[in-house]
Design an enzyme around this catalytic site. Sequence first.
Site, PDB file in Angstrom:
ATOM      1  N   THR A  17       2.155  -7.136   0.003  1.00 21.85           N
ATOM      2  CA  THR A  17       2.925  -6.889  -1.115  1.00 21.85           C
ATOM      3  C   THR A  17       4.175  -7.583  -1.305  1.00 21.85           C
ATOM      4  O   THR A  17       4.553  -8.299  -0.342  1.00 21.85           O
ATOM      5  CB  THR A  17       3.546  -5.344  -1.063  1.00 21.85           C
ATOM      6  OG1 THR A  17       4.194  -5.319   0.211  1.00 21.85           O
ATOM      7  CG2 THR A  17       2.207  -4.316  -1.009  1.00 21.85           C
TER       8      THR A  17
ATOM      9  N   ASN B  53       7.945  -7.339  -2.452  1.00 28.53           N
ATOM     10  CA  ASN B  53       8.975  -6.274  -2.809  1.00 28.53           C
ATOM     11  C   ASN B  53      10.277  -6.722  -3.091  1.00 28.53           C
ATOM     12  O   ASN B  53      10.570  -7.898  -3.257  1.00 28.53           O
ATOM     13  CB  ASN B  53       9.393  -5.832  -1.074  1.00 28.53           C
ATOM     14  CG  ASN B  53       8.325  -5.099  -0.400  1.00 28.53           C
ATOM     15  OD1 ASN B  53       8.170  -3.978  -0.447  1.00 28.53           O
ATOM     16  ND2 ASN B  53       7.398  -5.944   0.063  1.00 28.53           N
TER      17      ASN B  53
ATOM     18  N   GLU C  48       7.064  -1.992  -4.231  1.00 31.02           N
ATOM     19  CA  GLU C  48       6.255  -2.886  -3.420  1.00 31.02           C
ATOM     20  C   GLU C  48       5.095  -3.160  -4.560  1.00 31.02           C
ATOM     21  O   GLU C  48       4.177  -2.275  -4.815  1.00 31.02           O
ATOM     22  CB  GLU C  48       5.498  -2.211  -2.401  1.00 31.02           C
ATOM     23  CG  GLU C  48       6.484  -1.782  -1.308  1.00 31.02           C
ATOM     24  CD  GLU C  48       6.017  -0.867  -0.091  1.00 31.02           C
ATOM     25  OE1 GLU C  48       4.992  -1.763   0.823  1.00 31.02           O
ATOM     26  OE2 GLU C  48       6.080   0.138   0.148  1.00 31.02           O
TER      27      GLU C  48
END
Length: 194
Positions: A42, A44, A121
């Site tokens: 992910t 962020n 995310e």
Amino acid sequence: MVTARPLIIGPSTGLEAPYPLKMEGKVIHGFGRGSKELGIPTANLPVDDNLTPWIANIEPGVYFGWASLRLPPSHPNQPTTSSATTTATTAPKTYSGFSVYPMVMSIGYNKFYKNTARSAEAHVLHEFGADFYGVEMRLLVTGFIREEKDYAGVEELIEDIRVDCEVARKSLDREAWALRETGKGTLDGSWLVR
């Protein structure tokens, strides 16, 4: 066990209010679980109600849409030409230094991990050859997939995320949901690449 759910979100005619929602910032380090524990990396972004007012009141859950990244020339995924074609799953064109990709994202506290800080995310639906911390990212959130859930185990979480990814790909692979800038759709994505 993951419950069966729709694989396409939203009407074929396109987005409905309050979408699209916009979020931008430099990619920051998260909890470090996406790639390492889940195998689902992910990117962020900082959650700042002053910069992104809508995020304070949005329902925690999983969303989908489009991401743009301004990758440095040294990044292995920086496209070398702007003549590449783009669909919801192939290599992107580059516009003003930005590459555009479909994405799925979690906004909230992640009940499974019992986070105490709200996070944003994004899982960009593309395989990258290297991390891109500090890179400018813009998100155009086009719809809501599902609410946050808790899971009995990590495998259930991973399976649900994989379904989320499929929902995002299928939902974005329609003319009214695909970006006009890609030549495949009618959705205005100019903010992503300005």
